[in-house]
Design a protein around this motif. Structure first.
Motif, PDB file in Angstrom:
ATOM      1  N   PHE A   1      18.763  32.817  -9.500  1.00  0.00           N
ATOM      2  CA  PHE A   1      18.353  32.537 -10.873  1.00  0.00           C
ATOM      3  C   PHE A   1      19.208  33.315 -11.872  1.00  0.00           C
TER       4      PHE A   1
ATOM      5  N   SER B   1      22.708  32.038 -11.963  1.00  0.00           N
ATOM      6  CA  SER B   1      22.806  30.770 -12.696  1.00  0.00           C
ATOM      7  C   SER B   1      22.885  31.006 -14.195  1.00  0.00           C
TER       8      SER B   1
ATOM      9  N   TRP C   1      15.872  35.505  -6.824  1.00  0.00           N
ATOM     10  CA  TRP C   1      16.108  36.111  -8.137  1.00  0.00           C
ATOM     11  C   TRP C   1      17.606  36.217  -8.413  1.00  0.00           C
TER      12      TRP C   1
ATOM     13  N   VAL D   1      18.942  24.354 -12.527  1.00  0.00           N
ATOM     14  CA  VAL D   1      18.538  25.683 -12.064  1.00  0.00           C
ATOM     15  C   VAL D   1      17.586  25.574 -10.869  1.00  0.00           C
TER      16      VAL D   1
ATOM     17  N   PRO E   1      25.577  31.352  -9.211  1.00  0.00           N
ATOM     18  CA  PRO E   1      24.426  31.250  -8.308  1.00  0.00           C
ATOM     19  C   PRO E   1      24.773  31.606  -6.869  1.00  0.00           C
TER      20      PRO E   1
ATOM     21  N   VAL F   1      17.856  26.942  -6.803  1.00  0.00           N
ATOM     22  CA  VAL F   1      16.873  27.819  -6.173  1.00  0.00           C
ATOM     23  C   VAL F   1      16.279  27.151  -4.936  1.00  0.00           C
TER      24      VAL F   1
END
Length: 121
Positions: free
Chosen positions: A50, A53, A47, A29, A68, A33
């Motif tokens: 995230f 994901s 966001w 994760v 994502p 990002v």
């Protein structure tokens, strides 16, 4: 370990394998990002990455890649209304996914080595 009554692989090894599993999920994760962040993605894109994901986990295996990417693209588009910039952020996110995949592969190799070490020692 369970199949042979934990004779070769005990609880400490299993706990270590569990910790490595959790670290691989966190690395996956976070690398996604970070990939988006490297090209200056907005907070909405981060966001979106995230959330994409997490949602992508429910649509395996394609969701792991598409979630994502789409989340970052939609989040950045929502922020800037520029499709070109949003696409750039989405692609950077996808490259972060590939980095996360490489990190997970390294963790898997470490886990196999740890299990083999515990089994044969």
């Amino acid at each position: 370990a369970w199949a042979d009554g934990f004779a070769h692989v005990g609880w400490p090894t299993l706990v270590a394998l569990g910790v490595l599993t959790a670290l691989s999920l966190v690395a996956d994760v976070l690398s996604t990002v970070v990939g988006a962040q490297r090209v200056g993605a907005s907070r909405k894109a981060l966001w979106g990455t995230f959330i994409g994901s997490i949602v992508g986990l429910f649509f395996m295996p394609i969701g792991l890649f598409a979630g994502p990417l789409l989340g970052a693209l939609l989040g950045e588009y929502w922020h800037t209304r520029e499709l070109g910039r949003s696409t750039k952020v989405g692609l950077a996110t996808w490259l972060g996914i590939l980095l996360g995949l490489a990190l997970k592969l390294a963790v898997v190799i470490a886990m196999l080595g740890l299990f083999a070490f515990a089994w044969f020692l």
